[in-house]
Design an enzyme around this catalytic site. Structure first.
Site, mmCIF file in Angstrom:
data_model
loop_
_atom_site.group_PDB
_atom_site.id
_atom_site.type_symbol
_atom_site.label_atom_id
_atom_site.label_comp_id
_atom_site.label_asym_id
_atom_site.label_seq_id
_atom_site.Cartn_x
_atom_site.Cartn_y
_atom_site.Cartn_z
ATOM 1 N N GLY A 25 0.816 -1.222 0.000
ATOM 2 C CA GLY A 25 0.000 0.000 0.000
ATOM 3 C C GLY A 25 0.842 1.261 0.000
ATOM 4 N N ASN A 27 1.361 3.235 -2.677
ATOM 5 C CA ASN A 27 1.034 4.178 -3.764
ATOM 6 C C ASN A 27 0.494 5.496 -3.214
ATOM 7 O OD1 ASN A 27 -1.307 2.089 -3.438
ATOM 8 N ND2 ASN A 27 -2.314 3.947 -4.148
ATOM 9 N N GLY A 29 -0.641 7.787 0.862
ATOM 10 C CA GLY A 29 -0.681 7.795 2.323
ATOM 11 C C GLY A 29 0.665 7.599 3.009
ATOM 12 N N ILE A 30 0.586 6.973 4.183
ATOM 13 C CA ILE A 30 1.776 6.788 5.008
ATOM 14 C C ILE A 30 2.799 5.890 4.298
ATOM 15 C CG2 ILE A 30 2.578 5.978 7.265
ATOM 16 C CD1 ILE A 30 -0.346 6.359 8.283
ATOM 17 N N SER A 154 -3.118 -0.150 14.804
ATOM 18 C CA SER A 154 -3.799 1.116 15.088
ATOM 19 C C SER A 154 -4.222 1.131 16.548
ATOM 20 C CB SER A 154 -5.042 1.218 14.207
ATOM 21 O OG SER A 154 -5.870 2.264 14.657
ATOM 22 N N TYR A 182 -12.933 -3.365 11.995
ATOM 23 C CA TYR A 182 -11.623 -2.721 11.811
ATOM 24 C C TYR A 182 -10.782 -2.933 13.072
ATOM 25 C CZ TYR A 182 -8.056 0.885 11.095
ATOM 26 O OH TYR A 182 -6.844 1.546 10.955
HETATM 27 N N1 LIG Z 1 -4.441 7.302 8.863
HETATM 28 C C1 LIG Z 1 -4.591 7.031 10.153
HETATM 29 O O1 LIG Z 1 -5.031 7.876 10.976
HETATM 30 C C2 LIG Z 1 -4.216 5.680 10.687
HETATM 31 C C3 LIG Z 1 -4.396 5.438 12.060
HETATM 32 C C4 LIG Z 1 -4.080 4.182 12.556
HETATM 33 C C5 LIG Z 1 -3.594 3.197 11.706
HETATM 34 N N2 LIG Z 1 -3.446 3.467 10.374
HETATM 35 C C6 LIG Z 1 -2.941 2.377 9.505
HETATM 36 O O2 LIG Z 1 -1.923 2.864 8.671
HETATM 37 C C7 LIG Z 1 -1.865 2.090 7.458
HETATM 38 C C8 LIG Z 1 -1.746 3.023 6.268
HETATM 39 O O3 LIG Z 1 -2.929 3.781 6.191
HETATM 40 P P1 LIG Z 1 -3.018 5.212 5.510
HETATM 41 O O4 LIG Z 1 -3.518 6.134 6.546
HETATM 42 O O5 LIG Z 1 -1.788 5.544 4.756
HETATM 43 O O6 LIG Z 1 -4.247 4.915 4.500
HETATM 44 P P2 LIG Z 1 -4.450 5.178 2.929
HETATM 45 O O7 LIG Z 1 -3.969 6.533 2.553
HETATM 46 O O8 LIG Z 1 -5.878 4.841 2.681
HETATM 47 O O9 LIG Z 1 -3.513 4.088 2.264
HETATM 48 C C9 LIG Z 1 -3.859 2.732 2.332
HETATM 49 C C10 LIG Z 1 -3.092 1.955 1.301
HETATM 50 O O10 LIG Z 1 -3.515 0.573 1.381
HETATM 51 C C11 LIG Z 1 -3.815 0.143 0.068
HETATM 52 N N3 LIG Z 1 -4.765 -0.960 0.014
HETATM 53 C C12 LIG Z 1 -6.027 -1.013 0.512
HETATM 54 N N4 LIG Z 1 -6.604 -2.186 0.163
HETATM 55 C C13 LIG Z 1 -5.694 -2.870 -0.576
HETATM 56 C C14 LIG Z 1 -5.685 -4.121 -1.238
HETATM 57 N N5 LIG Z 1 -6.760 -4.920 -1.261
HETATM 58 N N6 LIG Z 1 -4.566 -4.525 -1.881
HETATM 59 C C15 LIG Z 1 -3.467 -3.727 -1.902
HETATM 60 N N7 LIG Z 1 -3.420 -2.531 -1.321
HETATM 61 C C16 LIG Z 1 -4.513 -2.093 -0.665
HETATM 62 C C17 LIG Z 1 -4.387 1.373 -0.624
HETATM 63 O O11 LIG Z 1 -4.392 1.188 -2.029
HETATM 64 P P3 LIG Z 1 -5.493 1.939 -2.973
HETATM 65 O O12 LIG Z 1 -4.994 3.341 -3.136
HETATM 66 O O13 LIG Z 1 -5.474 1.136 -4.221
HETATM 67 O O14 LIG Z 1 -6.797 1.869 -2.246
HETATM 68 C C18 LIG Z 1 -3.390 2.419 -0.146
HETATM 69 O O15 LIG Z 1 -2.224 2.324 -0.897
HETATM 70 C C19 LIG Z 1 -3.132 1.221 7.468
HETATM 71 O O16 LIG Z 1 -2.786 -0.090 7.843
HETATM 72 C C20 LIG Z 1 -4.002 1.861 8.533
HETATM 73 O O17 LIG Z 1 -4.864 0.935 9.154
HETATM 74 C C21 LIG Z 1 -3.725 4.688 9.854
#
Ligand SMILES: NC(=O)c1ccc[n+]([C@@H]2O[C@H](COP(=O)([O-])OP(=O)(O)OC[C@H]3O[C@@H](n4cnc5c(N)ncnc54)[C@H](OP(=O)(O)O)[C@@H]3O)[C@@H](O)[C@H]2O)c1
Length: 313
Positions: A25, A27, A29-30, A154, A182
């Site tokens: 993942g 592409n 976000g984090i 998380s 979740y």
């Molecule tokens: N943001 C927060 O506040 C927060 C807080 C606690 C934990 N987290 C954790 O941090 C991690 C990163 O999250 P983020 O905030 O960066 O979210 P994000 O911006 O939504 O990025 C999520 C990434 O996961 C990919 N993904 C989702 N489903 C997938 C699949 N079936 N196959 C392959 N890739 C997939 C998405 O790809 P697409 O672009 O194709 O959808 C995207 O690249 C996650 O595990 C999340 O649970 C985040």
């Protein structure tokens, strides 16, 4: 437990020349920030994403920002165990070492749906597919040691205190709650970390460090199913409560790259911002629950993946 006296910064990431990293993942976000910061430090980075268009666009961006050409997209759709297998085969055909596996991809609070294998989407994406990916790459991670596995969890895992999961019914639509499920999936990231570290240790494998983390409340695309863009107030609140992705990447970058992980033998732990030991809730720190989840996932994979031999640890 150990933690740095000063907050971790990207400038603390050591030179990663000769290291190979997979970031799921990445592409957006984090995960994308992690890919940029590791590429900046000369790492060979694999952008493991489900969309070829988004993945290739991210690779082009990362190369341009960092000047590092050793960045490659390999398709990985976590909603398909067959895609996970295909990813591993392609990766192994191209690389004979793996030093960092960052299990970062995630989905949050989506409407109920099932993966290609009939698993609830959050369970499938956040736990089962990452478990399967890690187990298949484990021999390479052991061979390439010292190596790191980071399972991005998380603080949302804390809600499992209110709803203890019934694993046998985890894929059912009845009883599905977008946030409840979740929370389970993020608790499973911590439990998987605990059990994997324990099993590696039991086998005398000391050169693979596996940890989990909470990145903070981060402004990313994760809220795509839950944060309303129509309400100005909700948008305002979201912006006040969240930090940029650059801040959100720090704790997992610490666990994935800091020399302290090895020097202080940080293994099987849960970390919170900024790179500090955290305290999982009662359900998620239980070794008994970790063993139950491990067995449940192993049996599931034996049922879903023909020829699955079981974990090597
Ligand atoms: N943001 C927060 O506040 C927060 C807080 C606690 C934990 N987290 C954790 O941090 C991690 C990163 O999250 P983020 O905030 O960066 O979210 P994000 O911006 O939504 O990025 C999520 C990434 O996961 C990919 N993904 C989702 N489903 C997938 C699949 N079936 N196959 C392959 N890739 C997939 C998405 O790809 P697409 O672009 O194709 O959808 C995207 O690249 C996650 O595990 C999340 O649970 C985040």
């Amino acid at each position: 437990m150990f933690f740095s006296s000063k907050p971790f910064e990207f400038s603390d990431i050591p030179d990663l020349s000769g290291k190979v990293a997979i970031i799921t993942g990445s592409n957006t976000g984090i995960g994308k920030v992690c890919a940029i910061e590791m590429a900046r430090k000369n790492c060979q980075v694999i952008v493991a994403s489900r969309s070829e268009d988004k993945g290739q666009a991210a690779v082009a961006d990362i190369k341009e920002i960092t000047g590092n050409d050793k960045v490659e997209f390999i398709k990985l759709n976590l909603l398909s165990l067959q895609s996970v297998q295909a990813f591993v085969e392609e990766f192994k055909s191209k690389y004979d070492s793996l030093h960092i596996l960052l299990n970062n991809a995630g989905v949050m609070m989506c409407p109920y749906s099932l993966s290609e294998d009939g698993l609830e989407t959050q369970f499938a994406t956040n736990h089962v597919a990452h478990y399967f990916l890690t187990i298949q790459l484990l021999p390479l991670l052991i061979k390439s040691g010292p190596s790191r596995i980071v399972n991005v969890s998380s603080s949302g895992h804390n809600f499992t205190s209110f709803y203890a999961p019934d694993l046998e019914r985890i894929n059912d639509e009845k009883g599905y709650g977008p946030f409840t499920n979740y929370s389970y999936s993020k608790a499973f990231n911590i439990l998987f970390t605990i059990e994997l570290a324990k099993r590696l240790e039991a086998k005398g494998i000391k050169n693979v460090y596996v940890n989990s983390n909470h990145p903070g409340m981060v402004r990313s695309e994760l809220g795509r199913h839950s944060v309303s863009k129509d309400s100005l107030f909700a948008t305002f609140l979201y912006n006040v409560l969240t930090v940029p992705t650059e801040k959100g990447a720090l704790t997992q970058m610490y666990l994935a790259t800091s020399t302290e992980v090895e020097s202080n033998n940080i293994n099987g732990k849960y970390y919170v911002p900024n790179a500090k030991p955290g305290h999982p809730n009662g359900y998620s720190k239980s070794e008994k629950n970790a063993a139950i989840l491990w067995d449940f996932t192993e049996n599931l994979l034996k049922e879903k993946v023909s020829g699955y031999q079981g974990a090597p640890v």
